[in-house]
Enzyme design. Sequence first.
Site, PDB file in Angstrom:
ATOM      1  N   PRO A   9      -8.293  -3.707  -3.160  1.00 50.47           N
ATOM      2  CA  PRO A   9      -9.810  -3.712  -3.284  1.00 50.47           C
ATOM      3  C   PRO A   9     -10.656  -2.657  -2.876  1.00 50.47           C
ATOM      4  O   PRO A   9     -10.321  -2.239  -1.640  1.00 50.47           O
ATOM      5  CB  PRO A   9     -10.142  -5.080  -2.482  1.00 50.47           C
ATOM      6  CG  PRO A   9      -9.124  -5.211  -1.664  1.00 50.47           C
ATOM      7  CD  PRO A   9      -7.782  -4.724  -2.400  1.00 50.47           C
ATOM      8  N   ASN A  10     -11.515  -2.411  -3.649  1.00 55.89           N
ATOM      9  CA  ASN A  10     -12.778  -1.614  -3.202  1.00 55.89           C
ATOM     10  C   ASN A  10     -12.640   0.202  -3.291  1.00 55.89           C
ATOM     11  O   ASN A  10     -13.132   0.956  -2.922  1.00 55.89           O
ATOM     12  CB  ASN A  10     -13.401  -1.740  -1.876  1.00 55.89           C
ATOM     13  CG  ASN A  10     -13.854  -3.105  -1.820  1.00 55.89           C
ATOM     14  OD1 ASN A  10     -14.664  -3.628  -2.762  1.00 55.89           O
ATOM     15  ND2 ASN A  10     -13.651  -3.699  -0.807  1.00 55.89           N
ATOM     16  N   ARG A  17     -17.949   5.510  -1.128  1.00 58.12           N
ATOM     17  CA  ARG A  17     -18.100   4.518   0.013  1.00 58.12           C
ATOM     18  C   ARG A  17     -17.328   5.193   1.323  1.00 58.12           C
ATOM     19  O   ARG A  17     -16.336   5.688   1.571  1.00 58.12           O
ATOM     20  CB  ARG A  17     -16.787   3.534  -0.318  1.00 58.12           C
ATOM     21  CG  ARG A  17     -16.601   2.311   0.755  1.00 58.12           C
ATOM     22  CD  ARG A  17     -15.941   1.428   0.416  1.00 58.12           C
ATOM     23  NE  ARG A  17     -15.485   0.464   1.781  1.00 58.12           N
ATOM     24  CZ  ARG A  17     -14.267   0.024   1.892  1.00 58.12           C
ATOM     25  NH1 ARG A  17     -13.028   0.255   1.154  1.00 58.12           N
ATOM     26  NH2 ARG A  17     -14.264  -0.635   2.756  1.00 58.12           N
ATOM     27  N   TYR A  22     -13.173   7.509   4.574  1.00 59.74           N
ATOM     28  CA  TYR A  22     -12.362   7.378   3.647  1.00 59.74           C
ATOM     29  C   TYR A  22     -12.093   8.943   2.723  1.00 59.74           C
ATOM     30  O   TYR A  22     -11.391   8.962   1.836  1.00 59.74           O
ATOM     31  CB  TYR A  22     -12.547   6.434   2.801  1.00 59.74           C
ATOM     32  CG  TYR A  22     -12.428   4.981   3.296  1.00 59.74           C
ATOM     33  CD1 TYR A  22     -11.324   4.573   3.558  1.00 59.74           C
ATOM     34  CD2 TYR A  22     -13.583   4.168   3.337  1.00 59.74           C
ATOM     35  CE1 TYR A  22     -11.244   3.157   4.170  1.00 59.74           C
ATOM     36  CE2 TYR A  22     -13.402   3.075   3.974  1.00 59.74           C
ATOM     37  CZ  TYR A  22     -12.323   2.494   4.483  1.00 59.74           C
ATOM     38  OH  TYR A  22     -12.463   1.246   5.060  1.00 59.74           O
ATOM     39  N   ASN A  73      -1.190   0.799  -1.448  1.00 60.53           N
ATOM     40  CA  ASN A  73      -2.452   0.725  -0.396  1.00 60.53           C
ATOM     41  C   ASN A  73      -3.048  -0.549  -0.871  1.00 60.53           C
ATOM     42  O   ASN A  73      -4.008  -0.795  -1.630  1.00 60.53           O
ATOM     43  CB  ASN A  73      -3.578   1.979  -0.691  1.00 60.53           C
ATOM     44  CG  ASN A  73      -4.633   1.973   0.238  1.00 60.53           C
ATOM     45  OD1 ASN A  73      -5.019   0.904   0.748  1.00 60.53           O
ATOM     46  ND2 ASN A  73      -5.320   2.872   0.489  1.00 60.53           N
ATOM     47  N   ALA A  76      -8.161  -3.998   2.039  1.00 62.79           N
ATOM     48  CA  ALA A  76      -8.392  -5.011   3.044  1.00 62.79           C
ATOM     49  C   ALA A  76      -7.333  -6.180   3.013  1.00 62.79           C
ATOM     50  O   ALA A  76      -7.432  -6.923   4.192  1.00 62.79           O
ATOM     51  CB  ALA A  76      -9.776  -5.613   2.756  1.00 62.79           C
ATOM     52  N   HIS A  79      -4.533  -7.007   5.978  1.00 59.27           N
ATOM     53  CA  HIS A  79      -4.886  -7.780   6.851  1.00 59.27           C
ATOM     54  C   HIS A  79      -4.792  -9.131   6.638  1.00 59.27           C
ATOM     55  O   HIS A  79      -4.894  -9.860   7.784  1.00 59.27           O
ATOM     56  CB  HIS A  79      -6.065  -7.227   7.628  1.00 59.27           C
ATOM     57  CG  HIS A  79      -6.399  -5.697   7.626  1.00 59.27           C
ATOM     58  ND1 HIS A  79      -5.528  -4.858   8.274  1.00 59.27           N
ATOM     59  CD2 HIS A  79      -7.167  -5.000   6.830  1.00 59.27           C
ATOM     60  CE1 HIS A  79      -5.860  -3.488   7.930  1.00 59.27           C
ATOM     61  NE2 HIS A  79      -6.839  -3.791   7.104  1.00 59.27           N
ATOM     62  N   ASP A  86       4.599 -11.678   0.275  1.00 59.25           N
ATOM     63  CA  ASP A  86       5.676 -12.570  -0.215  1.00 59.25           C
ATOM     64  C   ASP A  86       6.202 -11.593  -1.349  1.00 59.25           C
ATOM     65  O   ASP A  86       7.364 -11.679  -1.733  1.00 59.25           O
ATOM     66  CB  ASP A  86       5.441 -13.856  -0.385  1.00 59.25           C
ATOM     67  CG  ASP A  86       5.207 -14.733   0.941  1.00 59.25           C
ATOM     68  OD1 ASP A  86       5.669 -14.353   1.846  1.00 59.25           O
ATOM     69  OD2 ASP A  86       4.652 -16.023   1.044  1.00 59.25           O
ATOM     70  N   GLU A  97       3.499   1.632   2.126  1.00 55.30           N
ATOM     71  CA  GLU A  97       2.357   1.289   2.431  1.00 55.30           C
ATOM     72  C   GLU A  97       1.554   2.394   2.816  1.00 55.30           C
ATOM     73  O   GLU A  97       2.073   3.187   3.760  1.00 55.30           O
ATOM     74  CB  GLU A  97       2.095   0.224   3.491  1.00 55.30           C
ATOM     75  CG  GLU A  97       0.733  -0.265   3.932  1.00 55.30           C
ATOM     76  CD  GLU A  97       0.818  -1.619   4.640  1.00 55.30           C
ATOM     77  OE1 GLU A  97       1.354  -2.519   4.225  1.00 55.30           O
ATOM     78  OE2 GLU A  97      -0.072  -1.259   5.732  1.00 55.30           O
ATOM     79  N   HIS A  99      -2.444   4.088   3.749  1.00 54.14           N
ATOM     80  CA  HIS A  99      -3.835   3.911   3.997  1.00 54.14           C
ATOM     81  C   HIS A  99      -4.461   5.407   4.298  1.00 54.14           C
ATOM     82  O   HIS A  99      -3.868   6.142   5.078  1.00 54.14           O
ATOM     83  CB  HIS A  99      -3.948   3.025   5.228  1.00 54.14           C
ATOM     84  CG  HIS A  99      -3.426   1.482   5.326  1.00 54.14           C
ATOM     85  ND1 HIS A  99      -4.146   0.789   4.426  1.00 54.14           N
ATOM     86  CD2 HIS A  99      -2.342   0.869   5.585  1.00 54.14           C
ATOM     87  CE1 HIS A  99      -3.362  -0.411   4.386  1.00 54.14           C
ATOM     88  NE2 HIS A  99      -2.360  -0.319   5.296  1.00 54.14           N
ATOM     89  N   LEU A 100      -5.733   5.587   3.790  1.00 57.28           N
ATOM     90  CA  LEU A 100      -6.507   6.711   3.975  1.00 57.28           C
ATOM     91  C   LEU A 100      -6.752   6.907   5.379  1.00 57.28           C
ATOM     92  O   LEU A 100      -6.656   8.091   5.997  1.00 57.28           O
ATOM     93  CB  LEU A 100      -7.580   6.690   3.034  1.00 57.28           C
ATOM     94  CG  LEU A 100      -7.352   6.635   1.595  1.00 57.28           C
ATOM     95  CD1 LEU A 100      -8.599   6.350   0.910  1.00 57.28           C
ATOM     96  CD2 LEU A 100      -7.011   8.116   1.130  1.00 57.28           C
ATOM     97  N   SER A 101      -7.418   5.807   6.061  1.00 63.88           N
ATOM     98  CA  SER A 101      -7.876   6.107   7.549  1.00 63.88           C
ATOM     99  C   SER A 101      -6.499   5.518   8.318  1.00 63.88           C
ATOM    100  O   SER A 101      -5.767   4.826   7.893  1.00 63.88           O
ATOM    101  CB  SER A 101      -9.129   4.987   7.599  1.00 63.88           C
ATOM    102  OG  SER A 101      -8.824   3.748   7.600  1.00 63.88           O
ATOM    103  N   ARG A 106      -9.085   1.903  14.316  1.00 60.93           N
ATOM    104  CA  ARG A 106     -10.374   1.361  13.908  1.00 60.93           C
ATOM    105  C   ARG A 106     -10.641  -0.155  14.587  1.00 60.93           C
ATOM    106  O   ARG A 106     -10.209  -0.266  15.420  1.00 60.93           O
ATOM    107  CB  ARG A 106     -10.343   1.210  12.542  1.00 60.93           C
ATOM    108  CG  ARG A 106     -10.321   2.694  11.540  1.00 60.93           C
ATOM    109  CD  ARG A 106     -10.174   2.539  10.214  1.00 60.93           C
ATOM    110  NE  ARG A 106     -11.594   1.919   9.814  1.00 60.93           N
ATOM    111  CZ  ARG A 106     -11.987   1.649   8.513  1.00 60.93           C
ATOM    112  NH1 ARG A 106     -10.971   1.666   7.528  1.00 60.93           N
ATOM    113  NH2 ARG A 106     -12.946   1.252   8.008  1.00 60.93           N
TER     114      ARG A 106
END
Length: 152
Positions: A9-10, A17, A22, A73, A76, A79, A86, A97, A99-101, A106
């Site tokens: 998402p996003n 954004r 990011y 990726n 959100a 978390h 699953d 996995e 993640h950009l940040s 954070r």
Amino acid sequence: MHILVLNGPNLQLLGAREPGVYGAQTLEAIMAAVVTRGHAAGVAVEWAQSNIEGELVSRIGAAPGKFDGIVFNPGAYTHTSVALRDAIQGVALPVVEVHLSNIYARENFRATSLTAAACIGQISGFGALGYSLALDALVARLRVEKKGKDRV
């Protein structure tokens, strides 16, 4: 070799954004670079993005037989999603996995990844480069596994 790069998402908002968190590149630009990197390594790369958890679960579930591995990726959903964890555990494919940040630098809630333990590894905090690092790591792992199977 065929790799799926899946985005949660996003991530369609990249470039606009929170560029301080990011980066300024769009998702399309990042994915174009990853596809090019894959092509140079003799690897076919497809990518997809969805804001809908169930669509991501379905993409993962449909991946066996079509893809050799996944760079993911979860955004959100990292978390919050037991369903994605699953799904990853349910397919016999290696998943990295990304993640950009740096999710560990954070907010406290971002330091928990429900999906990472189901993956073979995680890359976090290297911006857009993280996708290329994840692809390289996944391809290297798959090639080592293939060599091992060829010896049997």
